[in-house]
Write a protein that holds these residues in place. Structure first.
Motif, mmCIF file in Angstrom:
data_model
loop_
_atom_site.group_PDB
_atom_site.id
_atom_site.type_symbol
_atom_site.label_atom_id
_atom_site.label_comp_id
_atom_site.label_asym_id
_atom_site.label_seq_id
_atom_site.Cartn_x
_atom_site.Cartn_y
_atom_site.Cartn_z
ATOM 1 N N GLN A 5 0.833 -1.016 0.031
ATOM 2 C CA GLN A 5 0.109 -0.091 0.002
ATOM 3 C C GLN A 5 0.931 1.042 -0.107
ATOM 4 N N LEU A 6 1.908 1.331 0.794
ATOM 5 C CA LEU A 6 2.805 2.464 0.713
ATOM 6 C C LEU A 6 3.519 2.588 -0.292
ATOM 7 N N HIS A 7 4.003 1.398 -1.010
ATOM 8 C CA HIS A 7 4.637 1.697 -2.275
ATOM 9 C C HIS A 7 3.691 2.364 -3.490
ATOM 10 N N GLN A 8 2.471 1.523 -3.398
ATOM 11 C CA GLN A 8 1.631 2.113 -4.552
ATOM 12 C C GLN A 8 1.255 3.381 -4.179
ATOM 13 N N ARG A 9 1.241 3.891 -3.121
ATOM 14 C CA ARG A 9 1.168 5.373 -2.721
ATOM 15 C C ARG A 9 2.192 6.226 -3.156
ATOM 16 N N GLU A 10 3.459 5.782 -2.988
ATOM 17 C CA GLU A 10 4.638 6.524 -3.189
ATOM 18 C C GLU A 10 4.947 6.604 -4.416
ATOM 19 N N THR A 11 4.886 5.486 -5.151
ATOM 20 C CA THR A 11 5.550 5.519 -6.617
ATOM 21 C C THR A 11 4.502 5.369 -7.793
ATOM 22 N N ASN A 12 3.287 5.013 -7.154
ATOM 23 C CA ASN A 12 2.327 4.920 -8.326
ATOM 24 C C ASN A 12 3.021 3.911 -9.402
ATOM 25 N N SER A 13 3.913 3.211 -8.953
ATOM 26 C CA SER A 13 4.328 2.098 -10.006
ATOM 27 C C SER A 13 3.640 0.827 -10.054
ATOM 28 N N ASN A 14 4.239 -0.253 -10.550
ATOM 29 C CA ASN A 14 3.638 -1.431 -10.888
ATOM 30 C C ASN A 14 3.388 -2.279 -9.695
ATOM 31 N N VAL A 15 3.592 -1.898 -8.438
ATOM 32 C CA VAL A 15 3.392 -2.622 -7.483
ATOM 33 C C VAL A 15 1.756 -2.658 -7.296
ATOM 34 N N ALA A 16 1.334 -4.170 -7.032
ATOM 35 C CA ALA A 16 -0.205 -3.975 -6.932
ATOM 36 C C ALA A 16 -0.409 -5.246 -6.014
ATOM 37 N N PRO A 17 -1.608 -5.385 -5.396
ATOM 38 C CA PRO A 17 -1.579 -6.504 -4.635
ATOM 39 C C PRO A 17 -1.944 -7.890 -5.496
ATOM 40 N N PHE A 18 -1.076 -8.714 -4.800
ATOM 41 C CA PHE A 18 -0.898 -10.390 -5.141
ATOM 42 C C PHE A 18 -0.340 -10.218 -6.643
ATOM 43 N N ARG A 19 0.335 -9.406 -6.779
ATOM 44 C CA ARG A 19 1.316 -9.449 -8.233
ATOM 45 C C ARG A 19 2.574 -10.128 -8.231
ATOM 46 N N ASP A 20 3.309 -9.867 -7.000
ATOM 47 C CA ASP A 20 4.449 -10.423 -6.875
ATOM 48 C C ASP A 20 4.661 -11.392 -5.642
ATOM 49 N N ARG A 21 5.148 -12.219 -5.688
ATOM 50 C CA ARG A 21 5.220 -13.372 -4.490
ATOM 51 C C ARG A 21 6.401 -12.815 -3.384
ATOM 52 N N SER A 22 7.315 -11.986 -3.914
ATOM 53 C CA SER A 22 8.373 -11.655 -2.972
ATOM 54 C C SER A 22 7.788 -10.463 -2.093
ATOM 55 N N HIS A 23 6.483 -10.017 -2.497
ATOM 56 C CA HIS A 23 6.009 -9.204 -1.523
ATOM 57 C C HIS A 23 5.137 -9.554 -0.340
ATOM 58 N N TRP A 24 5.240 -11.123 -0.306
ATOM 59 C CA TRP A 24 4.904 -12.028 1.052
ATOM 60 C C TRP A 24 3.589 -11.668 1.563
ATOM 61 N N GLU A 25 2.473 -11.210 0.754
ATOM 62 C CA GLU A 25 1.332 -10.897 1.298
ATOM 63 C C GLU A 25 0.535 -11.970 1.909
ATOM 64 N N VAL A 26 0.692 -13.203 1.462
ATOM 65 C CA VAL A 26 -0.058 -14.211 2.118
ATOM 66 C C VAL A 26 0.506 -14.632 3.318
ATOM 67 N N TYR A 27 1.960 -14.382 3.240
ATOM 68 C CA TYR A 27 2.358 -14.693 4.673
ATOM 69 C C TYR A 27 2.128 -13.820 5.645
ATOM 70 N N ASN A 28 2.004 -12.437 5.407
ATOM 71 C CA ASN A 28 1.960 -11.368 6.186
ATOM 72 C C ASN A 28 0.337 -11.686 6.687
ATOM 73 N N LEU A 29 -0.543 -11.767 5.700
ATOM 74 C CA LEU A 29 -2.104 -12.001 5.978
ATOM 75 C C LEU A 29 -2.241 -13.222 7.092
ATOM 76 N N GLY A 30 -1.438 -14.290 6.877
ATOM 77 C CA GLY A 30 -1.592 -15.735 7.452
ATOM 78 C C GLY A 30 -1.371 -15.386 8.917
ATOM 79 N N GLN A 31 -0.070 -14.609 9.093
ATOM 80 C CA GLN A 31 0.097 -14.428 10.465
ATOM 81 C C GLN A 31 -0.877 -13.373 11.157
ATOM 82 N N LEU A 32 -1.425 -12.450 10.531
ATOM 83 C CA LEU A 32 -2.510 -11.609 10.858
ATOM 84 C C LEU A 32 -3.840 -12.628 11.367
ATOM 85 N N LEU A 33 -4.283 -13.446 10.801
ATOM 86 C CA LEU A 33 -5.179 -14.350 11.107
ATOM 87 C C LEU A 33 -5.179 -15.288 12.368
ATOM 88 N N THR A 34 -3.983 -15.776 12.339
ATOM 89 C CA THR A 34 -3.543 -16.530 13.619
ATOM 90 C C THR A 34 -3.341 -15.601 14.817
#
Ligand SMILES: [Zn+2]
Length: 710
Positions: free
Chosen positions: A173-202
């Motif tokens: 979210q911050l990189h999207q806001r900062e750079t308006n670049s190609n960063v987008a949800p669930f586009r790149d596995r190196s962004h670790w979104e499901v790992y992050n959200l998995g820890q949130l759920l637990t």
């Protein structure tokens, strides 16, 4: 708000500051015992455990509530207290600050409460959630209102940052806001979104179970709904997102917390999604479909999280297509790939399948399980998270089967490869846990051989915090008409069985000796069984009931089993368990090249090591040899390394000659000198400054007239 300790109330409490402090303080153990008794009689808490198998149809054992059990005195009470008073506050300071990286600060920037730019690893959100989980778990014991309030403020900020569709990832979210670049949800596995959200759920499920509040759970449900929507139609691109899959455990736990069947369906889709990966590799365990796997491969944290998540799904579905690979991979790990300490992940870097006949299919792996029997000691990676992951996996395997062999692994991890990840000062951590360290090292290695307050990959420290904070929850279990005693340690349990209240205490100096006393404080009229874990490392275990030998119909107390006493219990009943724990010399399968002709020491569940401060000045670890008839004497040293049993003995040393510039030389038998040495538990090495250390030590061979014979 923020995570200022003054608000968070996480600094070391002043004397008399809280009832909890007195309950666990060493200053007043008599009052301590009194308060524990009060708690036993008045505790009404019955929330589920970290993992809740209360309604899991394929669980043989149900977990007890986090608020139903606590450590009282001894080894684990001390570790919990260190966690509560040192590890949690120091980590709160680190994670609220910007000195090393940005964790909470990224949420504050996104919420408009702070100025700054995104900074830190893309998996920092997940590690922040792990810390929150650990802090929340301590509430089960302390019920600290100030901490609850601070967590509420933090959860409020997290909720503010969450998008309306449930998406939440500050890095993206911050990189999207900062750079308006190609960063987008669930586009790149190196962004670790499901790992992050998995820890949130637990983390949210633990917070909900401990506090009864639904604020964090509501964030988690929105996040789960987001995942449900995004992963509705599986595609090969989405399949790549399954990296370091904490979200398998997380989504199953949210299913258990809410009963929402969509989340269980999502967990099934997550696992099935792996089959769509094209050109996968061992590093991420997607070279072949999970159902066809029979060997632990690749990144050991990712592997063990996958296995733990698959075991969670088995507990809900009973799917034998999940159990078959789990059982085979488990056998592979414990019989061919796990260190004596429980360490998982032999390699810093490697290739897989190493040495395969089809070279084109070989891919790179890192922080990874190696080949069978490939267990180097100096270059062992053994990430703390992988070792914790192995405990998480084995805990779920135990819950599915009630088999003691899985709890043996949990115990091995806890006392050795997990606790070694943290220093006794509560502020410094290892990322990797080698079994041998020399000065100089044969090769430069990426990760530090001394514990440090911060590593760029800050996944292990908060993982250790939550594991210690939740450790009491592993000590007991329940089934329809049985209470299971899984771990030994001074503790109190107040739970319900078949509608009747059961309260008991456990007194022991375990792991320093094997005598355990369990006292029934309260129980109903119905008959039930007390199941005592007899560890696999002991022989000659004895059980007495009210001072009389108890053989329960002639069943002997076999190693690696649960010994059952079934009866109509009376308040005041005493069960005494005696687990002989002599120091034992261990050797490795000869196929483990790195351990050939070497021995290690284990006493009870504790693996020992030799560290250079316990050798005479000038003697190197490489000089130490073990005579085959070496005797060891166990001795408790209150003042050393927070109080440990040391093993004294007389080893042999040979004088080190200068090897500089030489790889080989002609062997000449040399004179051996006896030298007094002291072995210490592996988990507390490197608490006295930089040092050499080894778990495995070479045998001196046959000794005759002080000469070393070929
Ligand atoms: Zn880690």
């Amino acid at each position: 708000m923020n995570l200022q300790p003054s608000t968070f109330n996480l600094q070391r409490p002043r004397r008399g500051e809280s009832a909890f402090h007195w309950m666990f303080g060493v200053e007043c153990w008599i009052l301590n015992v009194f308060l524990i008794c009060l708690w036993c009689f008045f505790s009404a808490s019955a929330e589920p455990g970290v993992v809740d198998t209360t309604a899991s149809p394929f669980a043989k054992v149900q977990t007890v509530g986090l608020g139903e059990v606590r450590w009282t005195r001894g080894f684990w009470a001390d570790r919990f207290e260190l966690c509560r008073t040192q590890m949690v506050p120091s980590m709160a300071r680190l994670m609220q600050g910007t000195n090393y990286s940005q964790f909470y600060y990224n949420f504050e920037i996104l919420a408009g409460r702070a100025e700054g730019k995104p900074h830190g690893a893309s998996f920092n959100d997940g590690d922040f959630y792990k810390f929150l989980e650990g802090a929340a778990a301590t509430l089960a014991v302390t019920n600290d209102e100030a901490l609850k309030k601070s967590l509420d403020e933090i959860i409020g900020v997290i909720a503010q940052v969450q998008q309306t569709n449930g998406y939440l990832d500050t890095w993206v979210q911050l990189h999207q806001r900062e750079t308006n670049s190609n960063v987008a949800p669930f586009r790149d596995r190196s962004h670790w979104e499901v790992y992050n959200l998995g820890q949130l759920l637990t983390a949210a499920s633990v917070h909900y179970r401990v506090t009864g509040k639904t604020n964090f759970l509501a964030v988690a449900r929105k996040a789960a709904d987001c995942l449900d929507e995004v992963f509705k139609k599986p595609t090969p691109e989405l399949a790549l997102q399954n990296v370091c899959p904490s979200h398998y455990m997380g989504i199953v736990e949210i299913y258990r917390a809410t009963g929402e069947p969509r989340y269980l369906a999502l967990a099934k889709r997550f696992l099935a999604l792996r089959d769509l990966v094209k050109d996968g590799g061992s590093d991420n365990q997607d070279r072949i479909p999970f159902e066809k796997q029979d060997e632990a491969e690749g990144h050991a944290v990712r592997a063990n999280y996958l296995y733990a998540g698959a075991a969670d799904l088995f507990l809900e579905t009973g799917d034998t297509n999940l159990w078959r690979p789990l059982a085979e991979i488990w056998t592979n790990v414990v019989s061919q790939k796990m260190y004596l300490t429980g360490g998982c992940g032999a390699l810093y870097d490697g290739a897989s399948p190493d040495g395969a006949s089809y070279q084109s299919g070989i891919t790179r792996v890192h922080q990874s399980y190696g080949r069978n029997y490939q267990l180097p000691n100096t270059t062992a990676h053994n990430e703390t998270c992988a070792n914790i992951g192995n405990a998480l996996w084995n805990w779920r395997m135990f819950l599915a089967t009630g088999e003691a062999k899985f709890m043996d692994v949990v115990e091995l991890e806890f006392y050795n490869a997990v606790l070694s990840g943290g220093a006794l000062d509560g502020t410094n951590y290892f990322y990797s846990n080698p079994l041998r360290v020399t000065d100089p090292l044969p090769v430069a290695l990426r990760w530090s051989r001394t514990r440090v307050p911060f590593v760029s990959s800050f996944c292990c420290p908060p993982n250790l915090v939550r594991t210690i904070a939740e450790s009491a929850d592993y000590a007991y279990g329940k089934s329809a008409d049985a209470v299971w005693v899984n771990l030994y340690g001074g503790s109190a349990l107040a739970t319900e069985l078949a509608g009747e209240k059961i309260k008991l205490t456990q007194e022991t100096e375990y792991p320093w000796n094997g005598r355990v006393r369990i006292k029934l404080l309260a129980c109903g009229k119905k008959e039930f069984a007390l199941k005592l874990r007899i560890p696999g490392w002991t022989t000659g275990a004895r059980v007495r009931l009210n001072h009389q030998p108890e053989l329960a119909g002639g069943t002997p107390a076999l190693p690696a089993s649960y010994f059952e006493i079934r009866r109509a219990w009376q308040p005041g009943d005493l069960v005494d368990l005696d687990l002989p724990m002599p120091a034992r010399w261990m050797e490795a399968n000869p196929l483990v090249e790195e351990d050939l002709n070497q021995v290690a020491v284990q006493r009870g569940p504790v693996v020992y090591c030799l560290e250079s401060p316990d050798l005479p000045p000038g003697v190197k670890i490489a000089d130490a040899l073990i005579p085959a008839d070496m005797k060891l004497v166990a001795r408790f040293d209150q003042r050393l390394l927070a109080g440990i049993v040391v093993l004294d003995g007389q080893a042999l040393t040979r004088s080190e000659e200068n090897w500089k510039g030489k790889l080989y030389r002609e062997f000449h038998p040399g004179a051996l000198k006896p030298v007094n040495v002291k072995f210490i538990p592996y988990s507390v090495w490197q608490n006295r400054g930089p040092a050499e250390m080894s778990v495995w030590l070479p045998l001196a061979g046959r000794e005759e007239d002080g000469r070393f014979l070929k």
